[in-house]
Design a protein around this motif. Structure first.
Motif, PDB file in Angstrom:
ATOM      1  N   GLU A   1      21.826  24.021   5.319  1.00  0.00           N
ATOM      2  CA  GLU A   1      21.383  25.329   4.822  1.00  0.00           C
ATOM      3  C   GLU A   1      21.462  26.390   5.919  1.00  0.00           C
ATOM      4  O   GLU A   1      21.864  27.525   5.676  1.00  0.00           O
ATOM      5  N   ALA A   2      21.096  26.001   7.145  1.00  0.00           N
ATOM      6  CA  ALA A   2      21.158  26.943   8.272  1.00  0.00           C
ATOM      7  C   ALA A   2      22.597  27.357   8.547  1.00  0.00           C
ATOM      8  O   ALA A   2      22.888  28.521   8.835  1.00  0.00           O
ATOM      9  N   MET A   3      23.530  26.399   8.430  1.00  0.00           N
ATOM     10  CA  MET A   3      24.939  26.706   8.703  1.00  0.00           C
ATOM     11  C   MET A   3      25.540  27.567   7.592  1.00  0.00           C
ATOM     12  O   MET A   3      26.231  28.549   7.862  1.00  0.00           O
ATOM     13  N   LEU A   4      25.291  27.195   6.348  1.00  0.00           N
ATOM     14  CA  LEU A   4      25.915  27.905   5.231  1.00  0.00           C
ATOM     15  C   LEU A   4      25.173  29.183   4.844  1.00  0.00           C
ATOM     16  O   LEU A   4      25.728  30.043   4.158  1.00  0.00           O
ATOM     17  N   GLY A   5      23.910  29.294   5.294  1.00  0.00           N
ATOM     18  CA  GLY A   5      23.108  30.450   4.901  1.00  0.00           C
ATOM     19  C   GLY A   5      22.877  30.468   3.400  1.00  0.00           C
ATOM     20  O   GLY A   5      22.866  31.508   2.755  1.00  0.00           O
ATOM     21  N   ASP A   6      22.708  29.270   2.829  1.00  0.00           N
ATOM     22  CA  ASP A   6      22.616  29.132   1.376  1.00  0.00           C
ATOM     23  C   ASP A   6      21.661  27.997   1.033  1.00  0.00           C
ATOM     24  O   ASP A   6      21.440  27.092   1.840  1.00  0.00           O
ATOM     25  N   LYS A   7      21.105  28.014  -0.167  1.00  0.00           N
ATOM     26  CA  LYS A   7      20.271  26.906  -0.627  1.00  0.00           C
ATOM     27  C   LYS A   7      21.152  25.737  -1.053  1.00  0.00           C
ATOM     28  O   LYS A   7      22.176  25.940  -1.716  1.00  0.00           O
ATOM     29  N   ILE A   8      20.726  24.528  -0.693  1.00  0.00           N
ATOM     30  CA  ILE A   8      21.544  23.338  -0.923  1.00  0.00           C
ATOM     31  C   ILE A   8      20.821  22.325  -1.807  1.00  0.00           C
ATOM     32  O   ILE A   8      19.622  22.103  -1.653  1.00  0.00           O
ATOM     33  N   TYR A   9      21.566  21.711  -2.717  1.00  0.00           N
ATOM     34  CA  TYR A   9      21.088  20.509  -3.405  1.00  0.00           C
ATOM     35  C   TYR A   9      21.981  19.392  -2.884  1.00  0.00           C
ATOM     36  O   TYR A   9      23.195  19.388  -3.113  1.00  0.00           O
ATOM     37  N   LEU A  10      21.392  18.458  -2.135  1.00  0.00           N
ATOM     38  CA  LEU A  10      22.181  17.402  -1.490  1.00  0.00           C
ATOM     39  C   LEU A  10      22.000  16.080  -2.218  1.00  0.00           C
ATOM     40  O   LEU A  10      20.889  15.568  -2.343  1.00  0.00           O
ATOM     41  N   GLU A  11      23.109  15.544  -2.711  1.00  0.00           N
ATOM     42  CA  GLU A  11      23.094  14.262  -3.430  1.00  0.00           C
ATOM     43  C   GLU A  11      23.829  13.226  -2.574  1.00  0.00           C
ATOM     44  O   GLU A  11      25.002  13.399  -2.236  1.00  0.00           O
ATOM     45  N   LEU A  12      23.109  12.161  -2.195  1.00  0.00           N
ATOM     46  CA  LEU A  12      23.692  11.138  -1.321  1.00  0.00           C
ATOM     47  C   LEU A  12      23.811   9.789  -2.041  1.00  0.00           C
ATOM     48  O   LEU A  12      22.874   9.360  -2.718  1.00  0.00           O
ATOM     49  N   TRP A  13      24.962   9.145  -1.865  1.00  0.00           N
ATOM     50  CA  TRP A  13      25.185   7.790  -2.382  1.00  0.00           C
ATOM     51  C   TRP A  13      25.585   6.900  -1.210  1.00  0.00           C
ATOM     52  O   TRP A  13      26.174   7.375  -0.252  1.00  0.00           O
ATOM     53  N   VAL A  14      25.281   5.611  -1.315  1.00  0.00           N
ATOM     54  CA  VAL A  14      25.663   4.665  -0.251  1.00  0.00           C
ATOM     55  C   VAL A  14      26.604   3.616  -0.830  1.00  0.00           C
ATOM     56  O   VAL A  14      26.339   3.056  -1.898  1.00  0.00           O
ATOM     57  N   LYS A  15      27.702   3.368  -0.107  1.00  0.00           N
ATOM     58  CA  LYS A  15      28.730   2.447  -0.619  1.00  0.00           C
ATOM     59  C   LYS A  15      29.117   1.464   0.489  1.00  0.00           C
ATOM     60  O   LYS A  15      29.240   1.853   1.660  1.00  0.00           O
ATOM     61  N   VAL A  16      29.322   0.199   0.137  1.00  0.00           N
ATOM     62  CA  VAL A  16      29.759  -0.816   1.113  1.00  0.00           C
ATOM     63  C   VAL A  16      31.271  -0.964   1.032  1.00  0.00           C
ATOM     64  O   VAL A  16      31.827  -1.183  -0.046  1.00  0.00           O
ATOM     65  N   GLN A  17      31.928  -0.814   2.174  1.00  0.00           N
ATOM     66  CA  GLN A  17      33.390  -0.998   2.253  1.00  0.00           C
ATOM     67  C   GLN A  17      33.622  -1.909   3.451  1.00  0.00           C
ATOM     68  O   GLN A  17      33.631  -1.466   4.597  1.00  0.00           O
ATOM     69  N   LYS A  18      33.793  -3.197   3.198  1.00  0.00           N
ATOM     70  CA  LYS A  18      33.848  -4.189   4.277  1.00  0.00           C
ATOM     71  C   LYS A  18      34.989  -3.902   5.269  1.00  0.00           C
ATOM     72  O   LYS A  18      36.104  -3.607   4.878  1.00  0.00           O
ATOM     73  N   ASP A  19      34.643  -3.971   6.571  1.00  0.00           N
ATOM     74  CA  ASP A  19      35.621  -3.807   7.673  1.00  0.00           C
ATOM     75  C   ASP A  19      36.431  -2.514   7.586  1.00  0.00           C
ATOM     76  O   ASP A  19      37.602  -2.488   7.971  1.00  0.00           O
TER      77      ASP A  19
END
Length: 303
Positions: free
Chosen positions: A266-284
């Motif tokens: 938000e500080a960098m973009l000067g904008d309000k953010i909705y942050l959606e995070l997902w976690v994925k396993v990708q072996k090696d």
């Protein structure tokens, strides 16, 4: 590109073994956060460019990955990335940590710098952690068998001598055009910087539990109906156990990563953010060329 009379411009590479404070220095001289900081070595993976513009000059700084012995294809990529800057810049800053003894990693870099025609400075960082008489010994140790155009002791975290360093750097810059607009501080697209902010928080919060087997890919950044920028990012790890650590009990860790990263974005973009995070396993993933390319580490940039 504008060319002003007497205007100086050039490119400066910051090199050094992992964790000597290169990203801290870059953020200090640019005046805001463009490189991620963590006490985990090898935090910087790509060449991050920070742009410093004044009335009479524009200096582009490249913070390279810390130089170390490669163990995976990713590490090999990082090393090539660091070396590729040596001959394409106007000045090389070799940064060392005053609080640590000169080691094999420093000697490894010094050997690479031996036949370099590009001007080079020895930047001794963390002088706030040593006594003045110790500093003299450090300077003698590095300069007795190596040639440097300048030796500059600094504290990147406190700012000691950084302004003086910038004045000296400017003297070595050739006359040239202004490459970037006055208000631009980095040449990386926003997707990249956003992914780096998220990765920084993962490294800070998980410490040794999730080492360098983590990548972040920003899938999309779009303004939603609430007038917020919806950032959808995927965190990639190479083991199921690491996925569990990043998500945390009841999703607590992932939530904290998101809260902290959102502040920086938000500080960098000067904008309000909705942050959606997902976690994925990708072996090696770090040893597979196709994954490296998917996650932004493109070999063609560094050949």
């Amino acid at each position: 590109m504008n060319k002003k009379e007497g205007f100086k411009s050039g490119f400066v590479s910051i090199i050094g073994r992992p964790n000597v404070g290169k990203s801290t220095l870059l953020n200090r001289i640019v005046g805001q956060k463009v490189a991620i900081m963590s006490d985990v070595p090898q935090t910087t993976r790509n060449k991050i460019q920070g742009v410093v513009t004044s009335d009479d000059s524009q200096i582009v700084f490249i913070d390279t990955p810390g130089i170390h012995k490669p163990q995976t294809r990713l590490n090999d990529f990082m090393l090539k990335s660091a070396y590729s800057t040596f001959n394409e810049v106007d000045l090389v800053l070799f940064m060392v940590n005053a609080a640590e003894k000169r080691g094999a990693g420093d000697n490894f870099i010094l050997e690479k710098l031996k036949n370099l025609r590009t001007p080079k400075f020895l930047i001794i960082n963390k002088i706030d952690q040593v006594k003045p008489e110790e500093l003299l010994k450090i300077i003698m140790d590095y300069t007795s068998d190596n040639e440097f155009n300048e030796v500059v002791p600094i504290s990147a975290i406190q700012g000691n001598n950084v302004d003086e360093m910038m004045i000296t750097i400017k003297k070595y810059m050739p006359e040239g055009p202004q490459f970037y607009p006055d208000d631009q501080v980095t040449d990386h697209p926003e997707y990249f910087v956003v992914s780096e902010f998220i990765r920084e928080k993962i490294l800070q919060l998980t410490k040794e539990e999730v080492p360098h087997s983590v990548a972040v890919v920003v899938e999309s950044m779009k303004r939603n109906e609430d007038d917020k920028v919806h950032v959808h990012a995927t965190i990639i790890v190479d083991r199921v156990s690491q996925k569990g650590i990043i998500i945390g009990k009841g999703g607590k860790m992932l939530k904290e990563i998101g809260v902290r990263a959102r502040r920086d974005i938000e500080a960098m973009l000067g904008d309000k953010i909705y942050l959606e995070l997902w976690v994925k396993v990708q072996k090696d993933w770090r040893d597979k060329q196709s994954y490296l390319q998917d996650y932004g580490y493109r070999q063609k940039d560094y050949d």
